[in-house]
Structures are given as structure tokens and as C-alpha cells.
Design an enzyme around this catalytic site. Structure first.
Site, PDB file in Angstrom:
ATOM      1  N   CYS A 135       0.842  -1.199   0.000  1.00  0.00           N
ATOM      2  CA  CYS A 135       0.000   0.000   0.000  1.00  0.00           C
ATOM      3  C   CYS A 135       0.880   1.253   0.000  1.00  0.00           C
ATOM      4  O   CYS A 135       1.658   1.482  -0.927  1.00  0.00           O
ATOM      5  CB  CYS A 135      -0.955  -0.049   1.188  1.00  0.00           C
ATOM      6  SG  CYS A 135      -2.173   1.277   1.264  1.00  0.00           S
ATOM      7  N   ASP A 184      -9.616  -3.138  -6.961  1.00  0.00           N
ATOM      8  CA  ASP A 184      -8.781  -2.174  -6.246  1.00  0.00           C
ATOM      9  C   ASP A 184      -9.000  -0.786  -6.838  1.00  0.00           C
ATOM     10  O   ASP A 184      -8.521  -0.490  -7.936  1.00  0.00           O
ATOM     11  CB  ASP A 184      -7.308  -2.574  -6.349  1.00  0.00           C
ATOM     12  CG  ASP A 184      -6.402  -1.755  -5.443  1.00  0.00           C
ATOM     13  OD1 ASP A 184      -6.854  -0.709  -4.945  1.00  0.00           O
ATOM     14  OD2 ASP A 184      -5.247  -2.163  -5.230  1.00  0.00           O
ATOM     15  N   HIS A 216      -7.970  -4.638  -2.563  1.00  0.00           N
ATOM     16  CA  HIS A 216      -6.826  -3.885  -2.039  1.00  0.00           C
ATOM     17  C   HIS A 216      -6.500  -4.352  -0.610  1.00  0.00           C
ATOM     18  O   HIS A 216      -7.388  -4.494   0.222  1.00  0.00           O
ATOM     19  CB  HIS A 216      -7.162  -2.391  -2.016  1.00  0.00           C
ATOM     20  CG  HIS A 216      -6.036  -1.526  -1.573  1.00  0.00           C
ATOM     21  ND1 HIS A 216      -5.088  -1.028  -2.437  1.00  0.00           N
ATOM     22  CD2 HIS A 216      -5.693  -1.075  -0.341  1.00  0.00           C
ATOM     23  CE1 HIS A 216      -4.217  -0.307  -1.768  1.00  0.00           C
ATOM     24  NE2 HIS A 216      -4.552  -0.315  -0.489  1.00  0.00           N
TER      25      HIS A 216
END
Length: 251
Positions: A135, A184, A216
Site C-alpha cells: 500500500c 482495487d 486492495h
């Protein structure tokens, strides 16, 4: 941009269970979680740049332990200096994600990362160094894989990146592996394709793997009770190990 700005999905996920094997110590001037491989060698290292939850999230520590089990001296720097985002934060509970991003941008967190990278090489004797970023951590892998910082890391692996730019990708000068989720909003198909178009015109080895039925955060915060999520999480981890075995362990 090669990925979209952060949103609430960045802090959603499931805490994993286990007993971390490493310790917290100073690496350079900042705290970090460190874990050694079984032979205690520090020749091959990995620096794991965490997401918003920071180095204290048990999921991160367990991933570091797994990299160590595969022969890599691994550290997770305290990138956010203890100011970690609550897991499963939701708007309206008093936490301001935008304000947090303002406090922990690359101008503030970048020197922390640089200090840990430098200490791993100078103080711990790491000869080849891989960078892992989940991330928000993906940004710091790209920054340290850039030609301007080529002595930073030798190869990079990022999963479901956020807050990265096309310029970040264009600046890299080393092998890059990417694990992407089918669903995502931060790294959707359009951003994957944009990233691919940039990479295919560059002279660096690259890999982009897309995992179905996951969202995600799947590579480090998925519900491992879900068989499809568990398979994707484990396979994405093996993707990273195979990449580093090729571009870090090999001369």
C-alpha cells in the site's frame, strides 16, 4: 499517476494471529522490527516498508518472519514514529486521514527510510538489499529503487500500491515486481495498464501479477479463513521471495 490517492480501503483488513520471532531495536536512529534468518547472516537483506498501520501491526511482523525464514535479514522501520492509523478506521471517529497524510509525507518519512537503509548496509553489513512495500509503503520502494538512490535497494516488490506516480515508476533503475488485486480502486486496471506501458519501454526487469477474487490489501491484511484470499496472499508472498531469490541472492 500509477496509483490513486489513499482512501478508507487502505486501513481495512483482518489482523492475523501468530507469535512474532523478531525484536524491536534501533536501526540507525529509529526503532525497527528486526528478525534474522536461521544462520544469522545479514548478507542478504529486506527492508519492509509498512502500510498505514505501521510496523507494530502483527501482520507485518509475521511477514517479516517469513522473509527471514527464506534466508533474508529483515527489518520494518517505524516509518510513522508510533503514529499508526487504527485498523479498520472509519470516517467520523475523530481520525483525519488527510491530516495524517500531511504529517507523514515523503519529506518527513523519507529520511527515516534512508537512515534505516544506510544502517542496514553500514552497521549490519547487508551486501544486497531488497525492498518490500505494501500500500503506502510502495512509494518508498520506488523512491529507493530510483537511479538517484541506486545504492539504496537492489530490487523491489510492491503490492496494491497507493500514492505512487508515473514519475516514480519512470525514475526506477532496478528490477520491480508488482502484485495487484482484481478489485482495487487505488490500483485499478487503468493504472495497471499505465504502469505496464511505462515499464515496457524501460530497461529494467519487471513483473505484474494480477490476483482474482481479492481486494486492495490482500497481500498483507486478507481474511485467511477465506480459501481464495489465503491462496492469493500466499502466492503473492512467494512471488516476492522468488523475485528476491533471483535479483538479490544471485550475484
Amino acid at each position: 499517476m500509477s496509483s490513486n490517492p489513499p482512501s478508507q480501503c487502505c486501513v481495512a483488513g483482518v489482523k492475523h494471529e501468530g507469535e512474532p520471532k523478531g525484536t524491536i531495536d534501533k536501526v540507525g536512529t529509529h526503532d525497527a522490527y528486526i528478525v534474522y534468518p536461521s544462520d544469522k547472516s545479514t548478507e542478504n537483506g529486506i527492508i519492509l516498508f509498512p502500510d498505514f498501520m505501521g510496523y507494530e501491526l502483527i501482520n507485518m511482523k509475521l511477514l517479516a518472519d517469513q522473509f527471514a525464514a527464506n534466508g533474508y535479514f529483515t527489518t520494518i522501520p517505524d516509518m510513522w514514529e508510533g503514529d499508526n492509523v487504527p485498523v479498520n478506521w472509519k470516517p467520523g471517529n475523530g481520525f483525519n486521514l488527510g491530516a495524517w497524510m500531511g504529517k507523514h509525507n515523503p519529506s518527513k518519512a523519507g529520511p527515516i527510510a534512508e537512515g534505516v537503509v544506510k544502517a542496514m548496509r553500514q552497521d549490519y553489513g547487508v551486501k544486497k538489499l531488497g525492498g518490500v512495500g505494501y500500500c503506502l509503503g510502495a512509494k518508498y520502494v520506488l523512491l529507493h529503487l530510483a537511479s538517484a538512490r541506486r545504492k539504496g535497494i537492489d530490487a523491489g516488490y510492491i503490492a496494491h500500491p497507493t500514492a505512487t506516480t508515473g514519475e516514480d515508476i519512470k525514475a526506477i533503475d532496478g528490477p520491480l515486481s508488482i502484485a495487484a488485486a482484481e478489485t482495487d480502486d487505488l490500483f485499478p486496471a487503468s493504472k495497471r495498464h499505465e504502469t505496464e506501458e511505462i515499464l515496457k519501454d524501460m530497461k529494467v526487469p519487471y513483473q505484474i501479477s494480477l490476483y482474482s477474487d481479492v481486494e486492495h490489501g490482500f497481500a498483507n491484511k486478507a481474511d485467511l479463513m477465506n480459501p481464495r484470499c489465503k491462496f492469493a496472499t500466499e502466492t503473492a508472498f512467494l512471488q516476492a521471495v522468488n523475485w528476491f531469490d533471483e535479483f538479490v541472492k544471485k550475484d
